[in-house]
Design a protein around this motif. Structure first.
Motif, mmCIF file in Angstrom:
data_model
loop_
_atom_site.group_PDB
_atom_site.id
_atom_site.type_symbol
_atom_site.label_atom_id
_atom_site.label_comp_id
_atom_site.label_asym_id
_atom_site.label_seq_id
_atom_site.Cartn_x
_atom_site.Cartn_y
_atom_site.Cartn_z
ATOM 1 N N ASP A 120 0.703 -1.152 0.090
ATOM 2 C CA ASP A 120 0.029 -0.342 -0.051
ATOM 3 C C ASP A 120 0.715 1.235 0.091
ATOM 4 O OD1 ASP A 120 -2.326 1.532 0.335
ATOM 5 O OD2 ASP A 120 -1.874 1.703 2.696
ATOM 6 N N GLY A 121 2.133 1.035 0.666
ATOM 7 C CA GLY A 121 2.991 2.051 0.780
ATOM 8 C C GLY A 121 4.322 1.940 -0.185
ATOM 9 N N ALA A 122 4.074 1.287 -1.197
ATOM 10 C CA ALA A 122 5.154 0.995 -1.973
ATOM 11 C C ALA A 122 5.375 2.465 -2.972
ATOM 12 C CB ALA A 122 4.889 -0.071 -2.983
ATOM 13 N N LYS A 123 6.601 3.167 -2.769
ATOM 14 C CA LYS A 123 6.534 4.300 -3.556
ATOM 15 C C LYS A 123 6.264 4.154 -4.889
ATOM 16 C CE LYS A 123 8.257 5.265 0.815
ATOM 17 N NZ LYS A 123 7.815 4.278 1.578
ATOM 18 N N SER A 124 6.912 2.844 -5.666
ATOM 19 C CA SER A 124 6.836 2.862 -7.074
ATOM 20 C C SER A 124 6.195 1.563 -7.471
ATOM 21 C CB SER A 124 8.231 3.073 -7.393
ATOM 22 O OG SER A 124 9.042 1.957 -6.673
ATOM 23 N N GLY A 125 5.649 0.650 -6.424
ATOM 24 C CA GLY A 125 5.140 -0.411 -6.979
ATOM 25 C C GLY A 125 4.142 -0.393 -8.099
ATOM 26 N N ALA A 126 3.283 0.368 -8.227
ATOM 27 C CA ALA A 126 2.114 0.496 -9.154
ATOM 28 C C ALA A 126 2.750 0.890 -10.550
ATOM 29 C CB ALA A 126 1.082 1.322 -8.802
ATOM 30 N N MET A 127 3.621 1.883 -10.415
ATOM 31 C CA MET A 127 4.462 2.560 -11.648
ATOM 32 C C MET A 127 5.229 1.526 -12.261
ATOM 33 S SD MET A 127 7.411 5.291 -12.331
ATOM 34 C CE MET A 127 8.407 3.907 -12.177
ATOM 35 N N ILE A 128 5.793 0.637 -11.499
ATOM 36 C CA ILE A 128 6.974 -0.393 -11.975
ATOM 37 C C ILE A 128 5.863 -1.418 -12.609
ATOM 38 C CG2 ILE A 128 8.388 -2.313 -11.263
ATOM 39 C CD1 ILE A 128 9.740 0.273 -11.396
ATOM 40 N N GLY A 129 4.831 -1.792 -12.055
ATOM 41 C CA GLY A 129 3.869 -2.752 -12.535
ATOM 42 C C GLY A 129 3.431 -2.437 -13.915
ATOM 43 N N TYR A 130 3.302 -1.210 -14.242
ATOM 44 C CA TYR A 130 2.868 -0.624 -15.352
ATOM 45 C C TYR A 130 3.959 -0.792 -16.429
ATOM 46 C CZ TYR A 130 1.387 2.705 -19.053
ATOM 47 O OH TYR A 130 1.048 3.085 -20.183
ATOM 48 N N ASN A 131 5.120 -0.299 -15.852
ATOM 49 C CA ASN A 131 6.324 -0.516 -16.881
ATOM 50 C C ASN A 131 6.274 -1.865 -17.396
ATOM 51 O OD1 ASN A 131 6.506 2.337 -16.812
ATOM 52 N ND2 ASN A 131 8.712 2.197 -16.292
ATOM 53 N N PHE A 132 6.440 -2.771 -16.283
ATOM 54 C CA PHE A 132 6.642 -4.217 -16.473
ATOM 55 C C PHE A 132 5.547 -4.792 -17.559
ATOM 56 C CE2 PHE A 132 5.624 -8.748 -15.250
ATOM 57 C CZ PHE A 132 6.918 -9.197 -15.291
ATOM 58 N N ARG A 133 4.202 -4.324 -17.235
ATOM 59 C CA ARG A 133 3.138 -4.990 -18.412
ATOM 60 C C ARG A 133 3.641 -4.509 -19.745
ATOM 61 N NH1 ARG A 133 -1.335 -2.752 -20.700
ATOM 62 N NH2 ARG A 133 -1.456 -0.674 -19.431
ATOM 63 N N ILE A 134 4.053 -3.138 -19.788
ATOM 64 C CA ILE A 134 4.038 -2.533 -21.167
ATOM 65 C C ILE A 134 5.385 -3.105 -22.022
ATOM 66 C CG2 ILE A 134 4.751 -0.581 -22.535
ATOM 67 C CD1 ILE A 134 1.774 -0.669 -21.423
ATOM 68 N N ILE A 135 6.595 -3.293 -20.991
ATOM 69 C CA ILE A 135 7.719 -3.904 -21.652
ATOM 70 C C ILE A 135 7.747 -5.324 -21.980
ATOM 71 C CG2 ILE A 135 9.078 -4.426 -19.545
ATOM 72 C CD1 ILE A 135 10.449 -2.439 -22.614
ATOM 73 N N ASN A 136 6.863 -5.875 -21.304
ATOM 74 C CA ASN A 136 6.760 -7.678 -21.628
ATOM 75 C C ASN A 136 5.431 -7.717 -22.202
ATOM 76 O OD1 ASN A 136 9.135 -8.679 -20.342
ATOM 77 N ND2 ASN A 136 8.281 -7.315 -18.550
ATOM 78 N N GLU A 137 4.653 -7.073 -22.700
ATOM 79 C CA GLU A 137 3.427 -7.120 -23.737
ATOM 80 C C GLU A 137 2.664 -7.669 -23.000
ATOM 81 O OE1 GLU A 137 4.989 -8.263 -27.314
ATOM 82 O OE2 GLU A 137 5.919 -6.341 -28.060
ATOM 83 N N LEU A 138 2.184 -7.565 -21.643
ATOM 84 C CA LEU A 138 1.167 -8.289 -21.115
ATOM 85 C C LEU A 138 0.086 -7.741 -21.124
ATOM 86 C CD1 LEU A 138 3.692 -9.012 -17.863
ATOM 87 C CD2 LEU A 138 2.963 -10.675 -19.854
ATOM 88 N N SER A 139 -1.028 -8.699 -20.968
ATOM 89 C CA SER A 139 -2.473 -8.078 -21.117
ATOM 90 C C SER A 139 -2.777 -7.119 -19.761
ATOM 91 C CB SER A 139 -3.499 -9.024 -21.241
ATOM 92 O OG SER A 139 -4.685 -8.751 -21.056
#
Length: 475
Positions: free
Chosen positions: A94-113
């Protein structure tokens, strides 16, 4: 304005370093940061700049691509597969400074749905018991303490819903933190780039101190701590790690506070960013789903023809995955899943699992060295649910064969005679060393048992397990 001699002599060197960073940084801002150091400590400031690992946008994307490749390999090694139908991804905390943003980058770079990333809609798949794997994504593992607590909490919430595996993947990780999470939770954890204390200022043998006589290095470290105390309670950063890492969007708190701190008017070199919510923003909804199913006396429809075997730890899960693989044709279920509770056998967790999973069997390790009352408390929590008391995996190994093998013989070098292994403390020590060597690897574990099994003991275990499962089915 002319800079002081102590600094002006280093301007060209600093300018060259800053020009090589994968982020745009004004040279004047860097020099202003350096001017906060006393003249005799300018060299320390320059050392920080020279050794700072600045991770840019492309660097991060490369790391996330490598991390996903490791995830695929580890999942296959584990005997499962990451697919769009059985896996959910989420930023951690809940307090991850970048978890959600990293998740977004991870999805885009690995072409995940996008459908495979935790949101309101994806919770429906979790509620239906369709999710085998949850993959938590973050930028860095430091001490591993916060991630361990997060994973423990997550384990208790999603295990009743049939989630078997929790993976934590990060772009960057400290080896000690990775080890701590692996030892304290059921998660499979790995990083694209792993760093040790040799990559920090904490270790006096690290490259940071190159060129400083060894007898003067402790004093140099003390000066770094002096400045660190000006801007943070922990002068070497969270956990005393003393890392030298900065991302293009944020600086982790395990890095030196003199890099990111702003307390007492200190001018940061790379300032820290604000919090972004991650997976535990969905915890209330997950708990609500479990409560509703319990109230309505619903079970997970996707698990109707599946037996779930619940074990205590990760090594137990690997062992019983191996056992089930050999006897599955003799069992009256279409599918048998072995799930680790991560060492947490709370009454609430066991109750939730039993209510939502129509067919489950708890395996309790018959361990005389367990903490006082641990086994009794676990059995009390299980109550009238089906359970089986089983010896630890080492009991089913042929120790004579193991002691004579080229690969494993070195573990017995401290024994005068193989008979000494009957001592429970020495046996436990040997078990721990084996666990460390296989490092929770399915393939290494299978190799161990394929070559060094005690056939009589193992066959008895298989017969006992088959009998217990069949009698449960007939009940």
């Amino acid at each position: 304005m002319k800079y002081p001699i102590s600094l002006s002599q280093r301007v060209d060197e600093v300018s060259s370093i800053v020009a090589d960073w994968p982020v745009e940084k004004d040279l004047g801002q860097v020099l202003n940061w350096l001017m906060q150091f006393d003249n005799e400590d300018i060299d320390l400031g320059v050392r920080v700049i020279r050794n700072l690992n600045v991770i840019g946008f492309e660097d991060l994307n490369t790391a996330l691509t490598i991390a996903y490749s490791k995830l695929e390999r580890m999942a296959i090694d584990k005997g499962t597969k990451i697919t769009s139908r059985n896996t959910l991804f989420a930023g951690i905390g809940d307090g991850a400074k970048s978890g959600a943003m990293i998740g977004y980058n991870f999805r885009i770079i690995n072409e995940l749905s996008e459908d495979n990333f935790m949101d309101e809609q994806s919770l429906n798949y979790l509620e239906a018991g369709m999710i085998d794997n949850i993959v938590l994504v973050d930028d860095i593992v430091g001490t591993g303490r916060q991630a361990s607590e997060e994973i423990k909490s997550l384990t208790q919430k999603v295990t009743p819903l049939g989630v078997k595996n929790i993976f934590l993947l990060t772009a960057v990780g400290m080896q000690e933190g990775i080890r701590a999470i692996s030892e304290n939770t059921k998660a499979h954890v790995f990083s694209a780039f792993e760093y040790s204390e040799l990559d920090t200022v904490t270790c006096l043998d690290s490259g940071f101190y190159d060129g400083i006589p060894h007898e003067e290095r402790a004093e140099a470290k003390q000066r770094i701590e002096y400045y660190g105390k000006m801007t943070n309670r922990s002068p070497l950063g969270y956990g005393g790690i003393g890392a030298l890492i900065a991302f293009y969007y944020n600086t982790p708190n395990i890095s030196l506070p003199i890099i990111w701190g702003a307390k007492n008017s200190w001018i940061p070199l790379f300032k820290r960013a604000v919090k972004i919510n991650g997976i535990n923003s969905y915890y209330k909804q997950i708990e609500s789903s479990i409560s509703k199913k319990k109230k309505d006396k619903e079970t997970l429809k996707s698990k109707e023809n599946e037996l779930t075997i619940l074990v205590e730890g990760r090594t137990d899960e690997i062992f019983f995955d191996f056992v089930v693989g050999l006897i599955k044709d003799k069992l009256p279920y279409e599918k048998v899943s072995v799930i680790s509770l991560g060492g947490f056998g709370s009454k609430k967790l066991i109750e939730n699992i039993s209510r939502l999973n129509e067919h489950c069997l708890f395996i309790v390790e018959d361990d005389e060295n367990a903490p006082p009352g641990f086994v009794d408390r676990f059995i009390q929590n299980v109550q009238d649910k089906p359970y089986l008391m089983v010896k630890s995996f080492i009991y089913f190994l042929n120790l004579d064969s193991l002691a004579q093998s080229d690969r494993w013989a070195s573990m017995f070098s401290r024994l005068n005679d193989i008979s000494e292994i009957s001592d429970s403390r020495k046996l436990r020590r040997l078990e721990k060393e084996i666990s460390m060597r296989i490092h929770r690897s399915e393939s290494r574990f299978r190799d161990l048992f394929s070559n060094h099994i005690d056939r009589d003991k193992f066959d008895s275990l298989c017969d006992l397990l088959i009998s217990k499962i069949n009698s449960k089915q007939d009940a």
